[in-house]
Design an enzyme around this catalytic site. Structure first.
Site, short mmCIF file in Angstrom:
data_model
loop_
_atom_site.label_atom_id
_atom_site.label_comp_id
_atom_site.label_asym_id
_atom_site.label_seq_id
_atom_site.Cartn_x
_atom_site.Cartn_y
_atom_site.Cartn_z
N ARG A 107 0.82 -1.19 0.02
CA ARG A 107 -0.08 0.18 0.21
C ARG A 107 0.93 1.30 0.04
O ARG A 107 1.81 1.35 0.83
CB ARG A 107 -0.94 -0.09 1.22
N ARG A 166 1.26 1.58 10.33
CA ARG A 166 0.90 1.79 8.65
C ARG A 166 2.26 1.64 7.99
O ARG A 166 3.02 2.59 7.90
CB ARG A 166 0.36 3.17 8.61
N GLU A 226 -7.39 -0.37 14.61
CA GLU A 226 -8.23 -1.33 13.75
C GLU A 226 -6.82 -2.54 13.42
O GLU A 226 -6.00 -2.30 12.88
CB GLU A 226 -8.58 -0.74 12.46
N SER A 233 -10.85 -6.28 9.46
CA SER A 233 -11.96 -5.79 9.00
C SER A 233 -12.84 -6.81 8.23
O SER A 233 -11.88 -7.65 7.44
CB SER A 233 -11.66 -4.61 8.17
N ARG A 276 0.08 -5.60 12.19
CA ARG A 276 -0.88 -5.23 13.22
C ARG A 276 -1.21 -6.05 14.28
O ARG A 276 -1.34 -5.83 15.48
CB ARG A 276 -2.38 -4.49 12.61
#
Length: 425
Positions: free
Chosen positions: A261, A276, A348, A351, A390
């Site tokens: 990403r 991130r 988070e 998801s 994460r």
RNA sequence: GGAGAGGUGGCAGAGUGGUCUAAUGCGCGGGUUUGCUAAACCCGUGAGCCUGUAAAGGGCUCCGCAGGUUCGAAUCCUGUCCUCUCCGCCA
């Protein structure tokens, strides 16, 4: 994409939904174009029919004179058709552009709201929030002391946002994968490793936009390929252009891939450490279902995510994502937010989304019921099993101990080969 | 990376400019016959879109994908992707 007919027949609901989602799509223009497009299409088809008739008659023409006359007639018809066809294509292209902007409809129970501030907490994990009798460190500090992650090395080699895992962190990555796969295989998921690249057509089908200023996607120069942001892209693409028998559904897959990403525009916020990053490894769940089964499947995927994090003894909350934060394809989405002692808040970690037929329509993924005429679009769902980076933060920060060591959650011990990560001498 | 061959319905496979409205076989669905099953025989059997009906029906598009030639393309031309075979390189 939504069904065109659905938009026409439910235009007020679609407009309201666009507002709820904070998407400025010109639905009225879309409706106008739909009328124009159909009109043009009817004209084009009518001319085509006549041209086909003329062409057919040429083969049976009696003499050269008649043949030439008919040829000329055909030429003129085709020429006129070509003009109308160009107009039709222009209308269709304009409509398509709007069509792609219109987001999926929203589950009636999904909280309405502009952004994640409106997310509704719907549950907590089994593990209570940790109470430390010392000042807990964040994962960057912990990793530094335990020599688990080399951020500086990653930056030197590939830039900010890249990293090397080292020592037990490497084994933790493998253990987390093995843990997730073990549970999912037991639940009947088919494990797969997927390509880490996909063609741009597949990216777009799943709702990701390669290239462009805001893109989250790394593209390969001079190739129609991009690095995937999640295995959702490749697993969803598996059925692109395919029609499966209804009896084959549901199809439950879990894919292991690297995820890339660009995180364009995200600098500064949560950019410290692993939270991130530009690359991480992920075990992703994906399901193709019959339309009637997708809501139950979403609850099931959420339950699996809870089980995975309960098993790691990590505290978390579950939120029902607000309309403004759903993105384009999701009809409903749950996030798991783990407690991260390093920041003293939730972050988070997974998801899961029900995309209903929104992705399937773009991908052209269908199912057929034996004995029934025609085909219908499948429903697609995706959910994070474990995003390693994460999950690693959550494990390190929640299981840190006063002496600077980190206790390894029970399900990971066999693969890591120890119970505790001790500070190095 | 180089050379060659090939991509046609659920599958196999024919089709090299005009009844292709895609042969044939298998499979699948229905039927006839039949104690039952099987066999045999008969009929049917792709998708999308538009229009439209009480049910129906009609039309357009689709032979990997995208262009081109032509009144007309599965068929000819160009590009592209994929598969197979051989060669080279390589974990």
């Amino acid at each position: 994409m939504l069904d065109r007919k659905f938009i026409v027949e439910n235009s007020e609901a679609v407009k309201r939904n666009c507002r709820d989602r904070g998407v400025a799509a010109d639905v009225d223009r879309f409706l106008a174009l739909e009328g124009l497009r159909r009109e043009r299409q009817a004209e084009v088809e009518n001319l085509n029919r006549r041209a086909n008739e003329v062409s057919k008659s040429i083969g049976q023409a009696k003499d050269a004179t008649e043949r030439e006359a008919r040829k000329e007639e055909g030429r003129q018809l085709r020429e006129r058709t070509g003009q109308l066809r160009a107009e039709l294509d222009a209308l269709a292209a304009e409509q398509e552009a709007i069509h792609r902007w219109i987001p999926n409809m929203s589950h009636p129970d999904a909280p309405r709201g502009r952004d994640d501030q409106a997310n509704r907490e719907v549950g907590r994990g089994k593990t209570p929030l940790p109470e430390f009798d010392f000042e807990p460190l964040d994962h960057v500090e912990l990793a530094e002391r335990l020599d688990l992650i080399d951020f500086a090395g990653g930056a030197r080699v590939a830039g900010h946002g890249f990293y090397f895992l080292k020592n037990e962190a490497v084994l933790l990555e493998l253990a987390l994968q093995r843990y997730a796969l073990g549970l999912l295989i037991g639940e009947g998921f088919t494990p797969m490793t997927t390509p880490d690249l996909a063609s741009n057509q597949i990216l777009e089908g799943t709702g990701y936009i390669p290239r462009g200023p805001e893109t989250q996607i790394y593209s390969i120069e001079n190739q129609n390929l991009s690095l995937i942001a999640t295995a959702e892209i490749t697993l969803g693409g598996l059925l692109a252009g395919q029609t499966v028998d209804a009896e084959a559904l549901p199809l439950k897959l879990c894919g292991v891939s690297h995820c890339f990403r660009t995180e364009a525009g995200a600098h500064g916020k949560e950019s410290r450490g692993l939270f991130r990053v530009h690359q991480f490894t992920k075990v992703e769940m994906f399901a193709f279902t019959l339309p009637d089964d997708s809501e139950a499947m979403l609850e099931y995927l959420r339950e699996l995510e809870c089980r995975l994090f309960d098993g790691l003894a990590i505290p978390y909350r579950v939120v029902d994502t607000a309309t403004g934060d759903l993105g384009g394809p999701a009809y409903r989405k749950y996030d798991l937010e783990a407690w991260l002692p390093g920041r003293g808040g939730f972050g988070e970690v997974t998801s899961t989304s029900n995309c209903t037929d929104y992705q399937a329509r773009r991908l052209n993924a269908r199912f057929k019921v034996k004995g029934e005429k025609g085909t219908r679009f499948v429903h697609t769902l995706n959910g994070t099993a474990i995003a390693i980076s994460r999950a690693l933060i959550a494990v390190l920060e929640n299981h840190q101990q006063a002496d600077g060591s980190v206790a390894i959650p029970e399900p990971l011990r066999a693969v890591v080969g120890k119970d505790v990560i001790e500070p190095r001498k």
